[in-house]
Design a protein around this motif. Structure first.
Motif, PDB file in Angstrom:
ATOM      1  N   LYS A 234       0.805  -1.219   0.000  1.00 11.94           N
ATOM      2  CA  LYS A 234       0.000   0.000   0.000  1.00 11.94           C
ATOM      3  C   LYS A 234       0.841   1.275   0.000  1.00 11.94           C
ATOM      4  CE  LYS A 234      -0.380  -0.092   5.037  1.00 11.94           C
ATOM      5  NZ  LYS A 234      -1.248  -0.431   6.177  1.00 11.94           N
ATOM      6  N   HIS A 291      -6.130   1.648   0.301  1.00  7.75           N
ATOM      7  CA  HIS A 291      -5.688   2.238   1.565  1.00  7.75           C
ATOM      8  C   HIS A 291      -6.092   3.707   1.651  1.00  7.75           C
ATOM      9  CE1 HIS A 291      -3.291   2.885   5.146  1.00  7.75           C
ATOM     10  NE2 HIS A 291      -2.672   3.880   4.552  1.00  7.75           N
ATOM     11  N   CYS A 295      -8.651   5.397   4.358  1.00 11.18           N
ATOM     12  CA  CYS A 295      -8.230   6.509   5.228  1.00 11.18           C
ATOM     13  C   CYS A 295      -9.167   7.710   5.082  1.00 11.18           C
ATOM     14  CB  CYS A 295      -6.797   6.922   4.909  1.00 11.18           C
ATOM     15  SG  CYS A 295      -5.558   5.708   5.411  1.00 11.18           S
ATOM     16  N   TYR A 332     -11.033  -4.504   4.414  1.00 13.69           N
ATOM     17  CA  TYR A 332      -9.968  -3.542   4.697  1.00 13.69           C
ATOM     18  C   TYR A 332     -10.571  -2.228   5.194  1.00 13.69           C
ATOM     19  CZ  TYR A 332      -5.459  -1.157   4.174  1.00 13.69           C
ATOM     20  OH  TYR A 332      -4.288  -0.471   4.416  1.00 13.69           O
ATOM     21  N   ALA A 336     -10.358  -0.255   8.971  1.00 16.37           N
ATOM     22  CA  ALA A 336     -10.068   1.166   9.175  1.00 16.37           C
ATOM     23  C   ALA A 336     -11.134   1.805  10.058  1.00 16.37           C
ATOM     24  CB  ALA A 336      -9.996   1.884   7.823  1.00 16.37           C
TER      25      ALA A 336
END
Length: 414
Positions: A234, A291, A295, A332, A336
């Motif tokens: 990532k 990723h 975020c 994923y 997060a």
């Protein structure tokens, strides 16, 4: 916005005759009465034709779904007229299958709930037209459903979640944060200013030609990105999250798509390959995009939690964040969000992946919720409309932006 009662009134006689034949196939008895509440939910807002029968306890009696994914993968995206035709070809079969599996006769139904907003106009029209004919024959109430409301309330089918709670709805067509105060009482905290995250991930997957990748050829774009990202680094590409200076809860994904497109173009030149061929760095690109997306979503959600607690809209401890919609099935992104909820003493709840994507169960359950609350149950369908674009709840996103809450930095070690 299209008015449907005119279209419904103009239905050709063969359509009404076919509906009568459809009902007779169940041994329909219009005089039969039942005490328990059973809702038939019908979903055709995009590219899935789905139906389910759910009772007031949350028991799913039967369901059926026809996915158009394989067809749309070949065209590189959803073509509305094609989706409409596939809905037309499959809706009667899917409804019949859901009813047959449940061993429920149409005469036992308390009401029919159908998605009428938002979504693809041509797709919404198929589900609503079929439902209006069915309601007319059965002489039972009709419950129009907001697609995003259904996603938001699905969790209450599975868990004892009390109002209020925060919901993050992320899919191929939508992205929003809202406070859920009741069955039809929502405060919109933020939304995507351009495209939805699922749409962006699909476009990146197409640009990477992942349909030609042997491991990803049968997967949707988002699933292909998630799968390939597991093999990548990532941090190989430095892609910054969007809107870092904007202290609100809105989202943006177009810029991320364009940055990724430039990276792909540059790598194609470096590797000396043509557009449409698989890059050796495809897994690294997938990992970096996933990723950065995670975020971005996590930070906006973190701010929403802080805003709601600051304004006493959520309890200071044991508040609930619900993540739903197709993109919420990405593990994923879920991890997060877990980092955020752990840092804010909240509980993250997600429906199982099969209930995150579009389905008839969530529509039927939303119908049960509305029937119990006595909200939006129609005994006269004259003037009912479908709305391709329709906001959810009361928009207070400007107020969120004015609060300008600074979000503490969290380590996204996933």
């Amino acid at each position: 916005m299209l008015t449907l009662h005119k279209a419904a009134a103009a239905l050709p006689k063969p359509s009404r005759i076919r509906m009568c034949e459809f009902l007779r196939s169940f041994g329909f008895d219009p005089g039969k009465l039942f005490l328990h509440k059973l809702i038939l939910g019908i979903e055709t807002s995009c590219d899935d034709t789905a139906a389910a029968v759910v009772d007031e306890s949350g028991k799913v009696w039967g369901e059926a779904i026809h996915s158009q994914t394989e067809v749309h993968l070949k065209t590189g995206g959803i073509v509305p007229p094609v989706a409409q035709q596939l809905h037309r070809e499959n809706i009667q079969r899917i409804v019949k299958e859901a009813l047959s599996t449940s061993k429920i006769s149409p005469s036992e139904l308390s009401a029919i709930a159908t998605t009428v907003k938002p979504g693809l106009a041509l797709s919404l029209g198929v589900g609503l037209s079929f439902s209006l004919r069915l309601v007319d024959q059965l002489k039972i109430p009709f419950i129009p459903i907001h697609h995003m409301e259904a996603h938001a309330l699905t969790i209450r089918l599975l868990n004892k979640v009390e109002f209020p709670f925060l919901v993050l709805l992320i899919s191929g067509g939508h992205c929003l944060l809202a406070l859920v105060r009741g069955v039809s009482d929502f405060l919109l905290l933020g939304k995507s200013l351009d495209i939805a995250p699922g749409d962006m991930l699909d476009k990146v997957a197409r640009r990477l030609s992942l349909i030609k990748h042997p491991e990803c050829s049968t997967m949707s774009g988002g699933k292909a990105i998630e799968h390939l990202a597991k093999q990548g680094n990532k941090l190989h590409f430095d892609i910054k999250p969007p809107m870092q200076r904007a202290k609100n809860c809105d989202f943006s994904f177009t810029g991320l798509q364009h940055v990724t497109d430039r990276i792909i173009t540059q790598k194609e030149k470096e590797e000396g390959i043509q557009k449409g061929q698989i890059l050796s760095s495809a897994a690294h690109i997938a990992a970096a995009v996933q990723h950065t997306t995670a975020c971005h979503i996590a930070k906006r959600t973190h701010r929403a939690i802080l805003f709601c607690k600051q304004r006493d809209l959520l309890p200071q401890s044991n508040a609930v964040l619900v993540a739903s919609g197709g993109v919420a099935s990405n593990f994923y992104i879920r991890k997060a969000l877990e980092i955020v909820t752990n840092a804010t003493q909240c509980t993250l709840l997600c429906p199982p992946p099969r209930l995150c994507t579009d389905n008839g169960i969530m529509i039927a359950w939303n119908g049960i919720e509305r029937l119990r609350a006595g909200v939006g149950v129609l005994y006269n369908t004259e003037g009912i409309r479908y709305e391709p674009k329709c906001p959810l709840g009361v928009d207070i996103s400007e107020e969120v932006g004015e609060a300008a809450i600074k979000v503490p930095r969290l380590k996204m070690e996933i």
